[in-house]
Scaffold this motif. Structure first.
Motif, PDB file in Angstrom:
ATOM      1  N   ILE A   6       7.578  -2.685   3.780  1.00 26.10           N
ATOM      2  CA  ILE A   6       6.251  -3.316   3.780  1.00 26.10           C
ATOM      3  C   ILE A   6       5.411  -2.770   2.634  1.00 26.10           C
ATOM      4  O   ILE A   6       4.731  -3.531   1.932  1.00 26.10           O
ATOM      5  N   LEU A   7       5.457  -1.465   2.400  1.00 24.26           N
ATOM      6  CA  LEU A   7       4.696  -0.871   1.297  1.00 24.26           C
ATOM      7  C   LEU A   7       5.155  -1.395  -0.062  1.00 24.26           C
ATOM      8  O   LEU A   7       4.336  -1.707  -0.925  1.00 24.26           O
ATOM      9  N   VAL A   8       6.455  -1.504  -0.237  1.00 19.95           N
ATOM     10  CA  VAL A   8       6.978  -2.017  -1.515  1.00 19.95           C
ATOM     11  C   VAL A   8       6.575  -3.476  -1.710  1.00 19.95           C
ATOM     12  O   VAL A   8       6.188  -3.878  -2.816  1.00 19.95           O
ATOM     13  N   ALA A   9       6.620  -4.270  -0.641  1.00 18.00           N
ATOM     14  CA  ALA A   9       6.202  -5.674  -0.740  1.00 18.00           C
ATOM     15  C   ALA A   9       4.733  -5.769  -1.104  1.00 18.00           C
ATOM     16  O   ALA A   9       4.339  -6.596  -1.945  1.00 18.00           O
ATOM     17  N   LEU A  10       3.900  -4.934  -0.512  1.00 19.18           N
ATOM     18  CA  LEU A  10       2.478  -4.942  -0.851  1.00 19.18           C
ATOM     19  C   LEU A  10       2.239  -4.519  -2.300  1.00 19.18           C
ATOM     20  O   LEU A  10       1.377  -5.075  -2.991  1.00 19.18           O
ATOM     21  N   LEU A  11       3.006  -3.558  -2.770  1.00 16.07           N
ATOM     22  CA  LEU A  11       2.894  -3.154  -4.180  1.00 16.07           C
ATOM     23  C   LEU A  11       3.288  -4.294  -5.113  1.00 16.07           C
ATOM     24  O   LEU A  11       2.665  -4.488  -6.173  1.00 16.07           O
ATOM     25  N   LEU A  12       4.296  -5.058  -4.732  1.00 18.04           N
ATOM     26  CA  LEU A  12       4.680  -6.212  -5.540  1.00 18.04           C
ATOM     27  C   LEU A  12       3.558  -7.261  -5.563  1.00 18.04           C
ATOM     28  O   LEU A  12       3.292  -7.875  -6.600  1.00 18.04           O
ATOM     29  N   PHE A  13       2.891  -7.454  -4.413  1.00 18.23           N
ATOM     30  CA  PHE A  13       1.759  -8.380  -4.378  1.00 18.23           C
ATOM     31  C   PHE A  13       0.623  -7.908  -5.286  1.00 18.23           C
ATOM     32  O   PHE A  13      -0.063  -8.719  -5.909  1.00 18.23           O
ATOM     33  N   VAL A  14       0.425  -6.593  -5.377  1.00 20.74           N
ATOM     34  CA  VAL A  14      -0.601  -6.046  -6.268  1.00 20.74           C
ATOM     35  C   VAL A  14      -0.265  -6.383  -7.722  1.00 20.74           C
ATOM     36  O   VAL A  14      -1.130  -6.803  -8.496  1.00 20.74           O
ATOM     37  N   VAL A  15       0.983  -6.216  -8.088  1.00 25.10           N
ATOM     38  CA  VAL A  15       1.403  -6.510  -9.468  1.00 25.10           C
ATOM     39  C   VAL A  15       1.268  -8.010  -9.754  1.00 25.10           C
ATOM     40  O   VAL A  15       0.782  -8.410 -10.826  1.00 25.10           O
ATOM     41  N   VAL A  16       1.653  -8.847  -8.805  1.00 26.20           N
ATOM     42  CA  VAL A  16       1.514 -10.298  -8.980  1.00 26.20           C
ATOM     43  C   VAL A  16       0.049 -10.667  -9.141  1.00 26.20           C
ATOM     44  O   VAL A  16      -0.316 -11.486  -9.998  1.00 26.20           O
ATOM     45  N   SER A  32     -15.231 -19.725 -14.822  1.00 27.81           N
ATOM     46  CA  SER A  32     -14.338 -19.659 -13.670  1.00 27.81           C
ATOM     47  C   SER A  32     -14.451 -18.306 -12.969  1.00 27.81           C
ATOM     48  O   SER A  32     -14.613 -17.267 -13.609  1.00 27.81           O
ATOM     49  N   THR A  33     -14.349 -18.327 -11.649  1.00 31.18           N
ATOM     50  CA  THR A  33     -14.416 -17.087 -10.868  1.00 31.18           C
ATOM     51  C   THR A  33     -13.048 -16.660 -10.354  1.00 31.18           C
ATOM     52  O   THR A  33     -12.959 -15.716  -9.577  1.00 31.18           O
ATOM     53  N   ARG A  34     -12.001 -17.321 -10.799  1.00 30.26           N
ATOM     54  CA  ARG A  34     -10.664 -16.990 -10.280  1.00 30.26           C
ATOM     55  C   ARG A  34     -10.202 -15.609 -10.722  1.00 30.26           C
ATOM     56  O   ARG A  34      -9.462 -14.943 -10.001  1.00 30.26           O
ATOM     57  N   VAL A  35     -10.642 -15.140 -11.888  1.00 31.07           N
ATOM     58  CA  VAL A  35     -10.270 -13.797 -12.341  1.00 31.07           C
ATOM     59  C   VAL A  35     -10.866 -12.763 -11.397  1.00 31.07           C
ATOM     60  O   VAL A  35     -10.184 -11.829 -10.957  1.00 31.07           O
ATOM     61  N   VAL A  36     -12.125 -12.934 -11.072  1.00 31.47           N
ATOM     62  CA  VAL A  36     -12.800 -11.977 -10.194  1.00 31.47           C
ATOM     63  C   VAL A  36     -12.161 -11.974  -8.809  1.00 31.47           C
ATOM     64  O   VAL A  36     -11.928 -10.917  -8.223  1.00 31.47           O
ATOM     65  N   LYS A  37     -11.849 -13.150  -8.291  1.00 31.27           N
ATOM     66  CA  LYS A  37     -11.211 -13.234  -6.976  1.00 31.27           C
ATOM     67  C   LYS A  37      -9.847 -12.565  -6.987  1.00 31.27           C
ATOM     68  O   LYS A  37      -9.485 -11.840  -6.051  1.00 31.27           O
ATOM     69  N   SER A  38      -9.084 -12.776  -8.040  1.00 29.67           N
ATOM     70  CA  SER A  38      -7.755 -12.191  -8.126  1.00 29.67           C
ATOM     71  C   SER A  38      -7.830 -10.669  -8.227  1.00 29.67           C
ATOM     72  O   SER A  38      -7.046  -9.954  -7.588  1.00 29.67           O
ATOM     73  N   LEU A  39      -8.758 -10.157  -9.012  1.00 27.29           N
ATOM     74  CA  LEU A  39      -8.910  -8.710  -9.124  1.00 27.29           C
ATOM     75  C   LEU A  39      -9.453  -8.109  -7.829  1.00 27.29           C
ATOM     76  O   LEU A  39      -9.096  -6.991  -7.457  1.00 27.29           O
ATOM     77  N   PHE A  40     -10.305  -8.842  -7.128  1.00 25.84           N
ATOM     78  CA  PHE A  40     -10.808  -8.389  -5.836  1.00 25.84           C
ATOM     79  C   PHE A  40      -9.665  -8.253  -4.830  1.00 25.84           C
ATOM     80  O   PHE A  40      -9.595  -7.280  -4.074  1.00 25.84           O
ATOM     81  N   ILE A  41      -8.758  -9.210  -4.854  1.00 27.59           N
ATOM     82  CA  ILE A  41      -7.578  -9.141  -3.981  1.00 27.59           C
ATOM     83  C   ILE A  41      -6.733  -7.923  -4.344  1.00 27.59           C
ATOM     84  O   ILE A  41      -6.243  -7.202  -3.464  1.00 27.59           O
ATOM     85  N   ARG A  42      -6.585  -7.662  -5.629  1.00 25.60           N
ATOM     86  CA  ARG A  42      -5.778  -6.519  -6.071  1.00 25.60           C
ATOM     87  C   ARG A  42      -6.385  -5.207  -5.596  1.00 25.60           C
ATOM     88  O   ARG A  42      -5.689  -4.325  -5.082  1.00 25.60           O
ATOM     89  N   VAL A  43      -7.686  -5.069  -5.747  1.00 24.25           N
ATOM     90  CA  VAL A  43      -8.350  -3.836  -5.314  1.00 24.25           C
ATOM     91  C   VAL A  43      -8.268  -3.691  -3.793  1.00 24.25           C
ATOM     92  O   VAL A  43      -8.005  -2.598  -3.275  1.00 24.25           O
ATOM     93  N   GLY A  44      -8.466  -4.785  -3.081  1.00 21.94           N
ATOM     94  CA  GLY A  44      -8.371  -4.740  -1.624  1.00 21.94           C
ATOM     95  C   GLY A  44      -6.980  -4.353  -1.147  1.00 21.94           C
ATOM     96  O   GLY A  44      -6.832  -3.538  -0.226  1.00 21.94           O
ATOM     97  N   LEU A  45      -5.966  -4.925  -1.769  1.00 21.73           N
ATOM     98  CA  LEU A  45      -4.588  -4.564  -1.413  1.00 21.73           C
ATOM     99  C   LEU A  45      -4.300  -3.101  -1.730  1.00 21.73           C
ATOM    100  O   LEU A  45      -3.624  -2.417  -0.961  1.00 21.73           O
TER     101      LEU A  45
END
Length: 69
Positions: A6-16, A32-45
């Motif tokens: 699960i941890l490795v899968a989450l790390l892969l999602f961070v890289v994606v 566009s706000t998609r960059v901010v949303k994508s980086l927000f997801i990365r930080v949250g993950l």
């Protein structure tokens, strides 16, 4: 073992998410706000992964090695 998968899968999602943000930064218009949303997801993950690591060590699901020797 499942916890580590699960941890490795989450790390892969961070890289994606990181590469998705880069793609949006290059291709999308400036308004566009998609960059901010994508980086927000990365930080949250990333924060969620750190929390999972802390919980995993506390419950003994994973054990750090070479720490404090």
């Amino acid at each position: 073992m499942m916890f580590k998968i699960i941890l490795v899968a989450l790390l892969l999602f961070v890289v994606v998410s990181l590469f998705t943000a880069f793609y949006y930064m290059v291709k999308d218009p400036a308004a566009s706000t998609r960059v901010v949303k994508s980086l927000f997801i990365r930080v949250g993950l990333s924060l969620f992964i750190m929390l999972l690591l802390f919980v995993g060590v506390q419950f003994g699901w994973i054990s750090p090695h070479g720490f404090g020797q």
